[in-house]
Design a protein around this motif. Structure first.
Motif, PDB file in Angstrom:
ATOM      1  N   LYS A   4      70.660  40.007  41.124  1.00 51.25           N
ATOM      2  CA  LYS A   4      70.926  39.031  40.069  1.00 51.25           C
ATOM      3  C   LYS A   4      71.738  39.653  38.949  1.00 51.25           C
ATOM      4  CE  LYS A   4      68.673  35.758  36.979  1.00 51.25           C
ATOM      5  NZ  LYS A   4      67.399  35.174  36.538  1.00 51.25           N
ATOM      6  N   SER A   5      71.420  40.917  38.582  1.00 50.31           N
ATOM      7  CA  SER A   5      72.124  41.572  37.483  1.00 50.31           C
ATOM      8  C   SER A   5      73.574  41.842  37.841  1.00 50.31           C
ATOM      9  CB  SER A   5      71.410  42.879  37.105  1.00 50.31           C
ATOM     10  OG  SER A   5      71.373  43.763  38.215  1.00 50.31           O
ATOM     11  N   THR A   7      75.364  40.189  40.023  1.00 50.96           N
ATOM     12  CA  THR A   7      76.028  38.888  40.079  1.00 50.96           C
ATOM     13  C   THR A   7      76.423  38.432  38.679  1.00 50.96           C
ATOM     14  OG1 THR A   7      74.723  38.267  42.018  1.00 50.96           O
ATOM     15  CG2 THR A   7      75.787  36.491  40.804  1.00 50.96           C
ATOM     16  N   GLU A   8      75.549  38.670  37.713  1.00 50.54           N
ATOM     17  CA  GLU A   8      75.844  38.303  36.332  1.00 50.54           C
ATOM     18  C   GLU A   8      77.015  39.116  35.787  1.00 50.54           C
ATOM     19  OE1 GLU A   8      75.553  36.598  32.497  1.00 50.54           O
ATOM     20  OE2 GLU A   8      74.950  35.960  34.504  1.00 50.54           O
ATOM     21  N   ARG A  11      80.167  37.678  37.121  1.00 53.56           N
ATOM     22  CA  ARG A  11      80.481  36.435  36.422  1.00 53.56           C
ATOM     23  C   ARG A  11      81.075  36.706  35.042  1.00 53.56           C
ATOM     24  NH1 ARG A  11      78.720  33.023  32.673  1.00 53.56           N
ATOM     25  NH2 ARG A  11      77.026  34.429  32.068  1.00 53.56           N
ATOM     26  N   GLN A  12      80.489  37.662  34.327  1.00 60.95           N
ATOM     27  CA  GLN A  12      81.000  38.010  33.004  1.00 60.95           C
ATOM     28  C   GLN A  12      82.412  38.578  33.104  1.00 60.95           C
ATOM     29  OE1 GLN A  12      78.232  40.692  31.161  1.00 60.95           O
ATOM     30  NE2 GLN A  12      76.686  39.100  30.769  1.00 60.95           N
ATOM     31  N   GLY A 402      76.360  35.722  26.151  1.00 60.01           N
ATOM     32  CA  GLY A 402      75.779  34.616  26.911  1.00 60.01           C
ATOM     33  C   GLY A 402      76.430  33.299  26.591  1.00 60.01           C
ATOM     34  N   ASP A 407      73.341  29.448  32.654  1.00 57.13           N
ATOM     35  CA  ASP A 407      72.271  29.815  33.599  1.00 57.13           C
ATOM     36  C   ASP A 407      71.764  28.607  34.386  1.00 57.13           C
ATOM     37  OD1 ASP A 407      72.363  32.434  32.700  1.00 57.13           O
ATOM     38  OD2 ASP A 407      70.989  31.982  31.022  1.00 57.13           O
TER      39      ASP A 407
END
Length: 407
Positions: A4-5, A7-8, A11-12, A402, A407
């Motif tokens: 998950k991290s 993937t984030e 995305r960023q 963020g 999310d």
């Protein structure tokens, strides 16, 4: 399999890439963003939907030139997403500029810089008042300011917005972030002015030459002497640095410099040094803190009329610059040199000495004289450098902090 991290993080990174493409190319259609970023259409759709929902970007329509057919739907930054204040500190003035998130200039004014002996304390108070004034003129609240970008000649801390040494305040350090807290919650960054000039020139060169761009040096001439170097990086864009060129040693035990040491390049090539040499004042005379350009113009006029001593003063200044540049090239690589700043008006008088100093280096004798160009619009370049750096920092901060609804 991506966690998950991770993937984030992807995305960023992709979101920042989309924003950077919009910065560089302006409003773009969905397919154009995909082409420039090399990201899939589905990825672009997801990212732009998030950015639009968060009111960071917006859609606009462009009518066909023919007036027929459907309008093109373009994506661009929302101007009211936030604001940037640019503060440019020079020898005799401080300029304040208010810019919206799309990079459009809203307001600007300059104030004469006081030469008050109270120094940094009085100066910081004036800066705080100037920041409030520019917001009040446009009726914008402090909470909408995302970043304050400051520049000055001199040495700046590489990690914090601290002016370590400057021609104006000497060794009296200024921590701008601490000075502006708690009244200001906006992020504060500080850069060397000539570094921003080099960054702007490098961005211009890369737009023209693309992958053929390698490196460039920007030499700023004026009351002080600065150097910025920009080189093409690998994966992280351009590599930009601002070595302490003006205070490199030119001559051991030579002329007294404003920094307090002797023999610096600036002690021969700064405006005060040319004035001192033209009037045949002893080299250990305490340098003038500020020399009006009008005074240098008078010396230059005499030099152009054939007066020996003023002409020699400019030639010696050029020689100090040329010797310093030759050492820089020997330590890096042969690269074009862009000469900027108010001193460009005397380039015809400096040129012989610069070329003589450069010609004494092995790299120039082997590979030839580097391309030297005069770029007169230094203040425009400083502002461009501010925008390029500050807006990219804002984009990254917005994404990393963020995106609402992502999310």
């Amino acid at each position: 399999m991506l966690t998950k991290s991770s993937t984030e993080l992807v995305r960023q990174r992709n979101s920042v890439l989309v924003l950077s493409v919009l910065r560089r190319h302006g409003a773009l259609a969905h397919t154009e963003i995909s082409d420039f970023t090399r990201l899939s259409s589905a990825t672009i759709s997801a990212i732009t939907a998030e950015l639009e929902k968060a009111q960071i970007i917006e859609k606009s329509e462009q009518q066909p030139a023919s007036g027929r057919g459907r309008p093109r739907v373009l994506l661009r930054q929302r101007r009211d997403c936030g604001y940037l204040i640019v503060v440019i500190i020079s020898s005799d003035a401080v300029q304040y500029s208010l810019v919206d998130y799309a990079g459009k200039l809203i307001d600007r004014f300059s104030e004469e810089r006081s030469h008050d002996p109270a120094g940094a304390v009085r100066f910081v108070a004036a800066v705080r008042a100037g920041l409030l004034r520019i917001l009040d003129r446009s009726k914008i609240s402090q909470e909408k300011v995302l970043l304050i970008s400051i520049s000055s000649k001199g040495l700046v801390d590489s990690t914090e917005p601290v002016l370590v040494w400057s021609p104006i305040f000497g060794s009296e350090q200024i921590d701008f972030e601490s000075a502006l807290r708690p009244e200001w919650q906006a992020k504060v960054i500080l850069d060397n002015e000539t570094l921003l000039v080099a960054a702007a020139l490098g961005a211009r060169e890369e737009m023209v030459k693309g992958a053929d761009f390698r490196s460039l040096a920007a030499l700023s001439l004026g009351h002080s002497v600065g150097l910025g170097i920009v080189r093409r990086g690998n994966q992280t864009g351009q590599e930009i640095s601002a070595p302490n060129f003006g205070h490199m040693l030119h001559m051991a035990n030579g002329g007294l410099c404003r920094c307090g040491t002797r023999g610096c390049i600036e002690a021969y090539a700064g405006f005060y040094a040319i004035l001192r040499s033209a009037f045949e004042v002893p080299l250990d005379t305490i340098p003038a803190k500020f020399v009006p350009v009008a005074e240098l113009d008078k010396i230059a006029a005499k030099a152009r009329q054939g007066h020996r001593v003023p002409a020699f003063a400019f030639r010696q200044a050029g020689l100090a610059l040329g010797n310093g540049l030759s050492r820089m090239l020997s330590l890096t690589e042969r690269m074009p040199i862009a000469i900027t700043g108010p001193g460009t008006r005397y380039y015809d008088l400096l040129r012989q000495g610069i070329e003589e100093g450069l010609g004494q280096s092995h790299i120039v004798r082997m590979e030839g004289m580097p391309e030297i160009r005069v770029v007169a619009d230094e203040q425009i370049l400083v502002f461009e450098g501010h925008l390029n750096r500050a807006l990219s920092v804002i984009d990254e901060d917005i994404v990393v902090s963020g995106i609402p609804g992502a999310d």
